[in-house]
Design an enzyme around this catalytic site. Structure first.
Site, mmCIF file in Angstrom:
data_model
loop_
_atom_site.group_PDB
_atom_site.id
_atom_site.type_symbol
_atom_site.label_atom_id
_atom_site.label_comp_id
_atom_site.label_asym_id
_atom_site.label_seq_id
_atom_site.Cartn_x
_atom_site.Cartn_y
_atom_site.Cartn_z
ATOM 1 N N VAL A 66 1.274 4.385 1.693
ATOM 2 C CA VAL A 66 1.528 5.063 2.689
ATOM 3 C C VAL A 66 2.713 4.023 3.410
ATOM 4 O O VAL A 66 3.612 4.479 3.826
ATOM 5 C CB VAL A 66 0.560 5.415 3.764
ATOM 6 C CG1 VAL A 66 1.278 6.037 5.085
ATOM 7 C CG2 VAL A 66 -0.430 6.623 3.151
ATOM 8 N N CYS A 67 2.340 2.557 3.552
ATOM 9 C CA CYS A 67 3.207 1.747 4.099
ATOM 10 C C CYS A 67 4.421 1.620 3.351
ATOM 11 O O CYS A 67 5.784 1.486 4.040
ATOM 12 C CB CYS A 67 2.411 0.355 3.832
ATOM 13 S SG CYS A 67 1.021 0.272 4.981
ATOM 14 N N HIS A 68 4.548 1.767 2.111
ATOM 15 C CA HIS A 68 5.721 1.648 1.190
ATOM 16 C C HIS A 68 6.460 2.865 1.284
ATOM 17 O O HIS A 68 7.621 2.457 1.502
ATOM 18 C CB HIS A 68 5.278 1.606 -0.223
ATOM 19 C CG HIS A 68 6.322 1.696 -1.315
ATOM 20 N ND1 HIS A 68 7.401 0.965 -1.564
ATOM 21 C CD2 HIS A 68 6.759 2.974 -1.837
ATOM 22 C CE1 HIS A 68 8.169 1.265 -2.261
ATOM 23 N NE2 HIS A 68 8.060 2.431 -2.509
ATOM 24 N N SER B 14 0.841 -1.137 0.020
ATOM 25 C CA SER B 14 -0.101 -0.035 -0.255
ATOM 26 C C SER B 14 1.004 1.328 0.143
ATOM 27 O O SER B 14 1.831 1.249 0.340
ATOM 28 C CB SER B 14 -0.972 0.030 1.183
ATOM 29 O OG SER B 14 -0.265 -0.023 2.419
ATOM 30 N N LEU C 126 8.298 2.347 5.115
ATOM 31 C CA LEU C 126 9.117 1.260 5.145
ATOM 32 C C LEU C 126 10.200 1.638 4.429
ATOM 33 O O LEU C 126 11.511 1.194 4.863
ATOM 34 C CB LEU C 126 8.612 -0.036 4.856
ATOM 35 C CG LEU C 126 8.039 -0.856 6.088
ATOM 36 C CD1 LEU C 126 6.836 0.034 6.860
ATOM 37 C CD2 LEU C 126 7.674 -2.384 5.775
#
Length: 150
Positions: free
Chosen positions: A47-49, A45, A52
């Site tokens: 924002v997660c990308h 996703s 991280l």
């Protein structure tokens, strides 16, 4: 929404989850060392990308552990594609058990909220922040919090 997040000053709930390679990772194995425990909703996703990818360059005297409800196989595909070398831990089954223990599981959506817990070498939670699924965390806050913990 759910129970309250694990509290600063409390002993961090121990757990054992498998990383993207199927290797068991136990939180208590990192005693004596600071741990940055990052819960995120879903691999691949936006924002997660973004988060991280920023954390991959996170150099501190702490072990980075990331957790989502994605399967080990999803984590492997994502880490291979993105070159993530830190542990991506699968809280897949029992679904969200570790996220629940830390009070960051969203029962309505079946995913983790964006919770971060900095745990000291004695296993005590020293700092935390919990954001809604769509709101990124600021890595600079982690760096400041880690600097304040001896």
């Amino acid at each position: 929404m759910n129970e309250r997040p694990a509290e600063v000053g409390a002993l961090a709930p121990d757990f054992e989850l498998r990383d993207q390679h199927g290797t068991p990772v136990k939180l208590s194995d990192f005693r004596g060392r600071k741990v940055v425990l990052v819960f995120y909703p879903l691999a691949f996703s936006g924002v997660c990308h973004q988060e991280l990818s920023a954390l991959r360059y996170f150099h501190a005297d702490a072990q980075l552990l990331t957790v989502s409800v994605d399967s080990m196989f999803t984590h492997r595909a994502w880490s291979d594609r993105e070159g993530y070398e830190f542990p991506l831990l699968s809280d897949f089954w029992p679904h969200g058990q570790v996220a629940r223990a830390y009070g960051v599981f969203d029962d309505e959506k079946g995913i983790s909220r964006r919770g971060t817990f900095i745990i000291d070498g004695a296993g005590v939670i020293r700092w935390s922040v919990v954001n809604p699924a769509g709101q990124a965390r600021d890595v600079a806050d982690y760096i400041k919090a880690l600097a304040d913990i001896s």
